[in-house]
Design a protein around this motif. Structure first.
Motif, PDB file in Angstrom:
ATOM      1  N   GLN A   4      10.624  81.108  13.472  1.00  0.00           N
ATOM      2  CA  GLN A   4      11.086  82.082  14.449  1.00  0.00           C
ATOM      3  C   GLN A   4      10.836  81.553  15.851  1.00  0.00           C
ATOM      4  OE1 GLN A   4      12.707  85.121  13.865  1.00  0.00           O
ATOM      5  NE2 GLN A   4      13.045  84.860  16.061  1.00  0.00           N
ATOM      6  N   ALA A   5      11.924  81.474  16.620  1.00  0.00           N
ATOM      7  CA  ALA A   5      11.830  80.983  17.989  1.00  0.00           C
ATOM      8  C   ALA A   5      11.599  82.127  18.966  1.00  0.00           C
ATOM      9  CB  ALA A   5      13.109  80.238  18.355  1.00  0.00           C
ATOM     10  N   SER A   6      10.872  81.836  20.046  1.00  0.00           N
ATOM     11  CA  SER A   6      10.642  82.818  21.104  1.00  0.00           C
ATOM     12  C   SER A   6      10.388  82.086  22.415  1.00  0.00           C
ATOM     13  CB  SER A   6       9.454  83.715  20.762  1.00  0.00           C
ATOM     14  OG  SER A   6       8.264  82.957  20.671  1.00  0.00           O
ATOM     15  N   GLY A   7      10.388  82.859  23.509  1.00  0.00           N
ATOM     16  CA  GLY A   7      10.025  82.297  24.802  1.00  0.00           C
ATOM     17  C   GLY A   7      11.162  82.073  25.759  1.00  0.00           C
ATOM     18  N   GLY A   8      12.387  82.410  25.352  1.00  0.00           N
ATOM     19  CA  GLY A   8      13.523  82.218  26.235  1.00  0.00           C
ATOM     20  C   GLY A   8      13.516  83.191  27.400  1.00  0.00           C
ATOM     21  N   GLY A   9      14.486  83.007  28.277  1.00  0.00           N
ATOM     22  CA  GLY A   9      14.589  83.885  29.431  1.00  0.00           C
ATOM     23  C   GLY A   9      15.599  83.360  30.423  1.00  0.00           C
ATOM     24  N   LEU A  10      15.573  83.992  31.596  1.00  0.00           N
ATOM     25  CA  LEU A  10      16.457  83.601  32.688  1.00  0.00           C
ATOM     26  C   LEU A  10      15.648  82.828  33.718  1.00  0.00           C
ATOM     27  CD1 LEU A  10      19.133  83.808  34.296  1.00  0.00           C
ATOM     28  CD2 LEU A  10      18.285  86.016  35.171  1.00  0.00           C
ATOM     29  N   PRO A  98      16.188  67.310   8.532  1.00  0.00           N
ATOM     30  CA  PRO A  98      17.486  67.916   8.783  1.00  0.00           C
ATOM     31  C   PRO A  98      17.459  69.424   8.515  1.00  0.00           C
ATOM     32  CG  PRO A  98      17.711  65.951   7.409  1.00  0.00           C
ATOM     33  CD  PRO A  98      16.251  66.281   7.461  1.00  0.00           C
ATOM     34  N   SER A  99      18.331  70.138   9.157  1.00  0.00           N
ATOM     35  CA  SER A  99      18.291  71.602   9.067  1.00  0.00           C
ATOM     36  C   SER A  99      18.595  72.090   7.654  1.00  0.00           C
ATOM     37  CB  SER A  99      19.285  72.212  10.055  1.00  0.00           C
ATOM     38  OG  SER A  99      20.609  71.835   9.724  1.00  0.00           O
ATOM     39  N   HIS A 100      17.990  73.232   7.344  1.00  0.00           N
ATOM     40  CA  HIS A 100      18.216  73.885   6.056  1.00  0.00           C
ATOM     41  C   HIS A 100      18.850  75.245   6.340  1.00  0.00           C
ATOM     42  CE1 HIS A 100      17.543  75.873   2.252  1.00  0.00           C
ATOM     43  NE2 HIS A 100      17.248  74.707   1.719  1.00  0.00           N
ATOM     44  N   PRO A 101      19.921  75.589   5.617  1.00  0.00           N
ATOM     45  CA  PRO A 101      20.615  76.844   5.943  1.00  0.00           C
ATOM     46  C   PRO A 101      19.748  78.082   5.805  1.00  0.00           C
ATOM     47  CG  PRO A 101      21.456  75.876   3.900  1.00  0.00           C
ATOM     48  CD  PRO A 101      20.598  74.852   4.550  1.00  0.00           C
ATOM     49  N   ARG A 102      18.754  78.051   4.934  1.00  0.00           N
ATOM     50  CA  ARG A 102      17.916  79.236   4.749  1.00  0.00           C
ATOM     51  C   ARG A 102      16.733  79.285   5.704  1.00  0.00           C
ATOM     52  NH1 ARG A 102      17.038  79.746  -1.651  1.00  0.00           N
ATOM     53  NH2 ARG A 102      17.076  77.500  -1.505  1.00  0.00           N
ATOM     54  N   SER A 103      16.610  78.301   6.562  1.00  0.00           N
ATOM     55  CA  SER A 103      15.485  78.287   7.501  1.00  0.00           C
ATOM     56  C   SER A 103      15.878  78.660   8.929  1.00  0.00           C
ATOM     57  CB  SER A 103      14.811  76.914   7.504  1.00  0.00           C
ATOM     58  OG  SER A 103      14.163  76.664   6.274  1.00  0.00           O
ATOM     59  N   TRP A 104      17.154  79.020   9.124  1.00  0.00           N
ATOM     60  CA  TRP A 104      17.530  79.482  10.464  1.00  0.00           C
ATOM     61  C   TRP A 104      16.960  80.869  10.701  1.00  0.00           C
ATOM     62  CZ3 TRP A 104      19.042  75.900  13.547  1.00  0.00           C
ATOM     63  CH2 TRP A 104      19.866  74.879  13.114  1.00  0.00           C
ATOM     64  N   GLY A 105      16.242  81.050  11.773  1.00  0.00           N
ATOM     65  CA  GLY A 105      15.808  82.372  12.180  1.00  0.00           C
ATOM     66  C   GLY A 105      16.643  82.835  13.364  1.00  0.00           C
ATOM     67  N   GLN A 106      16.235  83.939  13.961  1.00  0.00           N
ATOM     68  CA  GLN A 106      16.898  84.374  15.187  1.00  0.00           C
ATOM     69  C   GLN A 106      16.537  83.409  16.304  1.00  0.00           C
ATOM     70  OE1 GLN A 106      15.802  88.470  15.918  1.00  0.00           O
ATOM     71  NE2 GLN A 106      17.794  89.150  15.193  1.00  0.00           N
ATOM     72  N   GLY A 107      17.492  83.040  17.086  1.00  0.00           N
ATOM     73  CA  GLY A 107      17.221  82.148  18.187  1.00  0.00           C
ATOM     74  C   GLY A 107      16.711  82.903  19.401  1.00  0.00           C
ATOM     75  N   THR A 108      16.465  82.157  20.454  1.00  0.00           N
ATOM     76  CA  THR A 108      16.032  82.750  21.703  1.00  0.00           C
ATOM     77  C   THR A 108      16.959  82.260  22.810  1.00  0.00           C
ATOM     78  OG1 THR A 108      14.104  83.112  23.131  1.00  0.00           O
ATOM     79  CG2 THR A 108      14.315  80.914  22.175  1.00  0.00           C
ATOM     80  N   GLN A 109      17.403  83.201  23.642  1.00  0.00           N
ATOM     81  CA  GLN A 109      18.394  82.893  24.676  1.00  0.00           C
ATOM     82  C   GLN A 109      17.722  82.258  25.892  1.00  0.00           C
ATOM     83  OE1 GLN A 109      21.964  83.465  24.811  1.00  0.00           O
ATOM     84  NE2 GLN A 109      21.728  82.196  26.653  1.00  0.00           N
ATOM     85  N   VAL A 110      18.277  81.140  26.320  1.00  0.00           N
ATOM     86  CA  VAL A 110      17.860  80.503  27.573  1.00  0.00           C
ATOM     87  C   VAL A 110      19.071  80.489  28.494  1.00  0.00           C
ATOM     88  CG1 VAL A 110      17.129  78.345  28.651  1.00  0.00           C
ATOM     89  CG2 VAL A 110      16.085  79.081  26.501  1.00  0.00           C
ATOM     90  N   THR A 111      18.891  81.084  29.668  1.00  0.00           N
ATOM     91  CA  THR A 111      19.968  81.120  30.658  1.00  0.00           C
ATOM     92  C   THR A 111      19.467  80.493  31.950  1.00  0.00           C
ATOM     93  OG1 THR A 111      20.855  83.154  29.677  1.00  0.00           O
ATOM     94  CG2 THR A 111      21.599  82.561  31.896  1.00  0.00           C
ATOM     95  N   VAL A 112      20.188  79.477  32.411  1.00  0.00           N
ATOM     96  CA  VAL A 112      19.809  78.776  33.641  1.00  0.00           C
ATOM     97  C   VAL A 112      20.875  79.056  34.691  1.00  0.00           C
ATOM     98  CG1 VAL A 112      19.169  76.577  34.672  1.00  0.00           C
ATOM     99  CG2 VAL A 112      18.728  76.987  32.229  1.00  0.00           C
ATOM    100  N   SER A 113      20.464  79.686  35.765  1.00  0.00           N
ATOM    101  CA  SER A 113      21.402  80.030  36.828  1.00  0.00           C
ATOM    102  C   SER A 113      21.428  78.924  37.888  1.00  0.00           C
ATOM    103  CB  SER A 113      21.016  81.352  37.466  1.00  0.00           C
ATOM    104  OG  SER A 113      19.745  81.249  38.067  1.00  0.00           O
ATOM    105  N   SER A 114      22.591  78.740  38.466  1.00  0.00           N
ATOM    106  CA  SER A 114      22.737  77.671  39.481  1.00  0.00           C
ATOM    107  C   SER A 114      22.426  78.189  40.873  1.00  0.00           C
ATOM    108  CB  SER A 114      24.157  77.119  39.437  1.00  0.00           C
ATOM    109  OG  SER A 114      25.082  78.153  39.651  1.00  0.00           O
TER     110      SER A 114
END
Length: 114
Positions: A4-10, A98-114
């Motif tokens: 499970q990924a976490s820590g994303g943001g703007l 290599p990635s396994h189809p059953r190991s994908w969790g919810q991702g975390t959104q990273v947004t970089v503004s210019s």
């Protein structure tokens, strides 16, 4: 292993973020773990991966800016992202490599503004 990924943001361009990937499963310490990302309208791509012993590999687009690390005692893998660019905007996921189809969790959104 479930991840499970976490820590994303703007964040503004040039800024930093640290993502965390928490894993469950007794074999975590043996697994190669990767960070992946998917930008809108694009295919998912590998960003970096780390072996159980700590050796790492990076996509050319993030070399020198991103650092992957792991703490096997905490079953966690990190992605330190510095000097972020708008083109780093994506949903970030972790998975084994290599990635396994059953190991994908919810991702975390990273947004970089210019």
């Amino acid at each position: 292993v479930q991840l499970q990924a976490s820590g994303g943001g703007l964040v503004q361009a040039g800024g930093s973020l640290r993502l965390s990937c928490a894993a469950s499963g007794s074999t975590f310490g043996l697994n190669v773990i990767g960070w992946y990302r998917q930008a809108p309208g694009k295919a998912r791509e590998l960003v970096a991966f780390i072996h159980s012993g700590g050796s790492t590999n990076y996509a050319d687009s993030v070399k020198g800016r991103f650092t992957i690390s792991r703490n096997n005692a905490k079953n966690t893998v990190y992605l330190q992202m510095n000097s972020l660019k708008p083109e780093d905007t994506a949903v970030y996921y972790c998975n084994v490599y290599p990635s396994h189809p059953r190991s994908w969790g919810q991702g975390t959104q990273v947004t970089v503004s210019s």
